[in-house]
Write a protein that holds these residues in place. Structure first.
Motif, short mmCIF file in Angstrom:
data_model
loop_
_atom_site.label_atom_id
_atom_site.label_comp_id
_atom_site.label_asym_id
_atom_site.label_seq_id
_atom_site.Cartn_x
_atom_site.Cartn_y
_atom_site.Cartn_z
N VAL A 185 17.00 108.79 21.77
CA VAL A 185 16.62 109.72 20.71
C VAL A 185 16.28 111.07 21.31
CG1 VAL A 185 14.98 110.21 18.85
CG2 VAL A 185 15.74 107.87 19.25
N GLN A 186 16.92 112.12 20.79
CA GLN A 186 16.66 113.46 21.29
C GLN A 186 15.91 114.27 20.25
OE1 GLN A 186 21.02 113.80 23.13
NE2 GLN A 186 19.72 115.56 23.64
N SER A 234 15.28 119.41 35.19
CA SER A 234 15.07 118.20 34.41
C SER A 234 14.24 117.22 35.21
CB SER A 234 16.43 117.57 34.05
OG SER A 234 16.24 116.45 33.22
N ILE A 235 13.52 116.39 34.49
CA ILE A 235 12.68 115.39 35.14
C ILE A 235 12.66 114.14 34.28
CG2 ILE A 235 10.49 116.08 34.07
CD1 ILE A 235 9.32 115.84 37.03
N LEU A 236 12.44 113.02 34.93
CA LEU A 236 12.46 111.72 34.27
C LEU A 236 11.11 111.04 34.43
CD1 LEU A 236 14.10 109.27 33.02
CD2 LEU A 236 14.63 108.65 35.38
N THR A 255 12.02 130.44 26.91
CA THR A 255 12.12 129.17 27.64
C THR A 255 12.13 128.04 26.63
OG1 THR A 255 11.05 130.00 29.63
CG2 THR A 255 10.95 127.63 29.26
N VAL A 256 13.02 127.08 26.84
CA VAL A 256 13.10 125.94 25.91
C VAL A 256 12.94 124.63 26.67
CG1 VAL A 256 14.58 127.16 24.28
CG2 VAL A 256 15.62 125.75 26.05
N THR A 257 12.41 123.66 25.94
CA THR A 257 12.27 122.31 26.49
C THR A 257 12.91 121.33 25.51
OG1 THR A 257 10.21 122.84 27.63
CG2 THR A 257 10.67 120.51 27.20
N LEU A 258 13.88 120.59 25.99
CA LEU A 258 14.56 119.59 25.18
C LEU A 258 14.08 118.20 25.62
CD1 LEU A 258 18.18 121.04 25.31
CD2 LEU A 258 16.28 121.72 23.88
N ASN A 259 13.89 117.34 24.63
CA ASN A 259 13.32 116.03 24.90
C ASN A 259 14.32 114.91 24.66
OD1 ASN A 259 10.39 116.91 25.17
ND2 ASN A 259 10.92 117.72 23.17
N SER A 271 12.76 111.86 29.20
CA SER A 271 13.17 112.93 30.11
C SER A 271 13.10 114.25 29.36
CB SER A 271 14.60 112.69 30.60
OG SER A 271 15.06 113.78 31.38
N ILE A 272 12.90 115.33 30.11
CA ILE A 272 12.96 116.66 29.51
C ILE A 272 13.96 117.51 30.27
CG2 ILE A 272 10.64 116.64 28.54
CD1 ILE A 272 9.78 118.41 30.89
#
Lengths: 113, 115
Positions: free
Chosen positions: B5-6, B63-65, B18-22, B72-73
Motif C-alpha cells: 500500500v502506497q 530511500s530507506i527500509l 521536498t516530498v516523502t512517499l510512503n 519504506s519511504i
C-alpha cells in the motif's frame, strides 16, 4: 546498450482476433516476465519463465499464453482478445534466481476495437 | 494475500519542495523492496532495499527500509518538474518455493511538480 526491447510499441487488434506481442533482451538474463498494466493500476504479473521453465500466475486468464523459444525472446499470445484486455503489456527480465532487480522494456500498448 | 500500500495516492508540489512517499507492506517471505519511477512508459528502476536502516541515495533521491515496521519511504529533495511521474513500490517475496522472486506492486503515487 544492453536492454529489453518490446515490439510493437502500439498494437491495435479487433475483438476476438489473435495477437502476439514480442519481447527480446540483450541482457542475457535467465528470467523473463510478462505484466499487464491497466490504466491507473499497478502492473500485474501474468507469468514468467525461468530459463525454459514456465510459471503461470493462478489468476491469469486462459486466453493468455506465452512462448520462450530461446534465452533472448519471449512472446505473449492473446488468443481471443476482449475489450477488457486493452492495456499496457510490460516485459521484464532479471539476471539470476537471486538477482532480484527487474528491468522493464518500454511496453506495448494494446488497443482492442 | 500479499499486500503493498502506497500513500499518498497523489501529491502536487512546487519546484524546490521536498516530498516523502510512503510504502507499507504485508507479505509472506519478504526478500526485497524496490522503488520504480514510471513516466509515460515502462517503470524505471530506482532502488532495491533489502536491509533495514541503510539509506540508499542517488542524487536528490533517497530511500530507506524499516523491516520491523514493514514500510519504506522515498524522499525527493529540491523537486523539479522532471520528477513528475508515478512512483511505484514493489515487494519481492519467495513465491511458494519456486526459484523466482514474485514482485507485488503497490498502486503507485502520482507526483506532480509545478514550476
Amino acid at each position: 546498450d544492453a536492454m529489453v526491447i518490446q515490439n510493437p510499441r502500439y498494437q491495435v487488434t479487433q475483438f476476438g482476433k489473435p495477437v502476439t506481442l514480442s519481447c527480446s533482451q540483450t541482457l542475457n538474463h535467465n528470467v523473463m516476465y510478462w505484466y499487464q498494466q491497466k490504466s491507473s493500476q499497478a502492473p500485474k504479473l501474468l507469468f514468467h519463465y525461468y530459463d525454459k521453465d514456465f510459471n503461470n500466475e493462478a489468476d491469469t486468464p486462459d486466453n493468455f499464453q506465452s512462448r520462450r523459444p530461446n534465452t533472448s525472446f519471449c512472446f505473449l499470445d492473446i488468443r481471443s482478445p476482449g475489450l477488457g484486455d486493452a492495456a499496457m503489456y510490460l516485459c521484464a527480465t532479471s539476471r539470476e534466481v537471486r538477482q532480484e532487480t527487474q528491468y522493464f522494456g518500454p511496453g506495448t500498448r494494446l488497443l482492442v476495437l | 494475500e500479499d499486500k503493498v500500500v502506497q500513500s499518498p495516492l497523489s501529491l502536487v508540489v512546487h519546484e524546490g519542495d521536498t516530498v516523502t512517499l510512503n510504502c507499507s507492506y504485508e507479505v509472506t517471505n519478504f526478500r526485497s523492496l524496490l522503488w520504480y519511477k514510471q513516466e509515460k512508459k515502462a517503470p524505471t528502476f530506482l532502488f532495491m532495499l533489502t536491509s533495514s536502516g541503510i539509506e540508499k541515495k542517488s542524487g536528490r533521491l533517497s530511500s530507506i527500509l524499516d523491516k520491523k515496521e514493514l514500510f519504506s519511504i522515498l524522499n525527493i529533495t529540491a523537486t523539479q518538474t522532471g520528477d513528475s511521474a508515478v512512483y511505484l513500490c514493489a515487494v519481492i517475496t519467495n513465491a511458494g518455493g519456486t526459484s523466482y522472486g514474485k514482485l507485488t506492486f503497490g498502486q503507485g503515487t502520482i507526483l506532480t511538480v509545478h514550476p
